[in-house]
Design an enzyme around this catalytic site. Structure first.
Site, PDB file in Angstrom:
ATOM      1  CB  THR A   8      -0.966   0.035   1.205  1.00 28.45           C
ATOM      2  OG1 THR A   8      -1.655   1.289   1.205  1.00 28.45           O
ATOM      3  CG2 THR A   8      -0.252  -0.126   2.530  1.00 28.45           C
ATOM      4  CG  ASN A  10      -3.575   5.578   2.678  1.00 29.77           C
ATOM      5  OD1 ASN A  10      -3.100   6.088   3.677  1.00 29.77           O
ATOM      6  ND2 ASN A  10      -4.823   5.763   2.299  1.00 29.77           N
ATOM      7  CE  LYS A  13      -6.175   1.363   2.193  1.00 27.31           C
ATOM      8  NZ  LYS A  13      -6.094   0.567   0.962  1.00 27.31           N
ATOM      9  CD  GLU A  41      -4.262   2.388 -14.907  1.00 24.30           C
ATOM     10  OE1 GLU A  41      -5.470   2.634 -15.089  1.00 24.30           O
ATOM     11  OE2 GLU A  41      -3.424   2.178 -15.805  1.00 24.30           O
ATOM     12  CG  ASP A  70      -9.233  -1.977  -2.956  1.00 25.30           C
ATOM     13  OD1 ASP A  70      -8.467  -0.994  -3.051  1.00 25.30           O
ATOM     14  OD2 ASP A  70     -10.306  -2.036  -3.597  1.00 25.30           O
ATOM     15  CG  PHE A 153      -7.124   7.262   7.126  1.00 23.29           C
ATOM     16  CD1 PHE A 153      -6.955   6.278   8.083  1.00 23.29           C
ATOM     17  CD2 PHE A 153      -7.367   6.872   5.814  1.00 23.29           C
ATOM     18  CE1 PHE A 153      -7.038   4.932   7.739  1.00 23.29           C
ATOM     19  CE2 PHE A 153      -7.449   5.522   5.452  1.00 23.29           C
ATOM     20  CZ  PHE A 153      -7.283   4.554   6.432  1.00 23.29           C
ATOM     21  N   GLY A 154      -9.453   9.552   5.996  1.00 20.40           N
ATOM     22  CA  GLY A 154     -10.498   9.278   4.998  1.00 20.40           C
ATOM     23  C   GLY A 154     -11.875   9.717   5.473  1.00 20.40           C
ATOM     24  CE  LYS A 176     -10.336   3.149  11.238  1.00 17.73           C
ATOM     25  NZ  LYS A 176      -9.714   4.001  10.227  1.00 17.73           N
TER      26      LYS A 176
END
Ligand code: ITT
Length: 200
Positions: A8, A10, A13, A41, A70, A153-154, A176
Site C-alpha cells: 500500500t 497510503n 493504512k 492501477e 482494498d 483518516f479518509g 478503532k
C-alpha cells in the site's frame, strides 16, 4: 521473524496495518521502501480484484510474502457508492476532505435512519509460490451530517460506528482496530499467516 511486504502507498493504512500486526512475528516492509516502482492501477470492479492486483504487484516487486488491503465505504442511500471508488469519489487526485464534502452533499436531506453505511475491507495475502488468499472485514454504521473528531483518516470523521456511538475519528488506533473493517480483516489474515508459516 519473517518479512511481510505491505502493498500500500497510503501511510494512514500502513499505520493501522502495523498496529494490527503488533506482537506478530513479522518484520513489515512497505513497498514505498523498496525503491521506485509505479503504483499499480486499480482497474478491478471489486475490492477483492483490486486487493489481488495490489498484492500480486507487491510480490512481483519484492519477491516476498506480501499483504494488500482494498477498502470501500458502502452507503445504502447511494446504492452502495462510493464502494470500490472510495478513494476517487470526488475525482482523480482529490483529498480526503474533497471526498467527505461530496459524500455529505450527495446525502443532503437524507434523514438519519436512512444514512446507514458500512466499511468493507478486503485483505489479500500472496506468496511468490503463487499461493494467495483474500479475507474480509466489515463494520456497520451510519454517515453523520457533519464531521466529528480529529483522528483516523479518509471518511472516519463522518462514519459513526454502530457499536460505540463514536466516529472512527473520535477513537484511538487501538479502539478503532478492535471493531473496524481493517482490524477484523487483519485478525482473519493473521490466522492465514499462522497457518502458512506453520505457527499453529
Ligand atoms: P492503496 O491503494 O495504496 O492501499 P488507497 O488510499 O488508494 O491506498 P483504497 O483504494 O483502498 O486505498 O481506497 C480506499 C479509500 O477509502 C481511501 O483513500 C480512504 O479515502 C478511504 N478509506 C480506506 N480505509 C479507510 C478507513 O479505515 N477509514 C476511513 N476511510 C478509509
Amino acid at each position: 521473524m519473517i518479512d511481510l511486504v505491505l502493498g500500500t502507498h497510503n501511510p494512514d493504512k500502513v499505520r493501522e496495518l502495523a498496529h494490527s500486526l503488533l506482537g506478530f512475528p513479522v518484520r513489515l516492509i512497505s513497498v514505498s521502501e523498496l525503491g521506485d516502482w509505479p503504483e499499480v492501477e486499480e482497474t478491478g470492479e471489486t475490492l477483492a480484484e483490486n486487493s489481488l492486483l495490489k498484492v500480486r504487484d507487491a510480490v512481483r516487486h519484492s519477491g516476498r510474502l506480501s499483504l494488500a488491503d482494498d477498502t470501500g465505504l458502502e452507503v445504502d442511500a447511494l446504492g452502495g457508492a462510493p464502494g470500490v471508488r472510495s478513494s476517487r469519489y470526488a475525482g482523480e487526485g482529490v483529498t480526503y476532505a474533497d471526498n467527505v464534502a461530496k459524500l455529505l452533499e450527495d446525502l443532503r436531506g437524507v434523514p438519519a435512519e436512512r444514512r446507514t453505511a458500512r466499511f468493507r475491507c478486503v485483505v489479500a495475502l500472496a506468496e511468490p509460490s503463487g499461493r494467495e488468499v483474500c479475507v474480509e472485514g466489515v463494520v456497520e454504521g451510519r454517515i453523520l451530517e457533519a464531521p466529528r473528531g480529529a483522528g483516523g483518516f479518509g471518511y472516519d470523521p463522518v462514519f459513526l460506528a454502530a457499536e460505540t456511538g463514536l466516529t472512527f475519528a473520535e477513537m484511538g488506533l487501538k479502539e478503532k482496530d478492535a471493531i473496524s473493517h481493517r482490524g477484523r480483516a487483519l485478525r482473519a489474515a493473521r490466522e492465514v499467516l499462522a497457518s502458512w508459516c506453520g505457527w499453529e
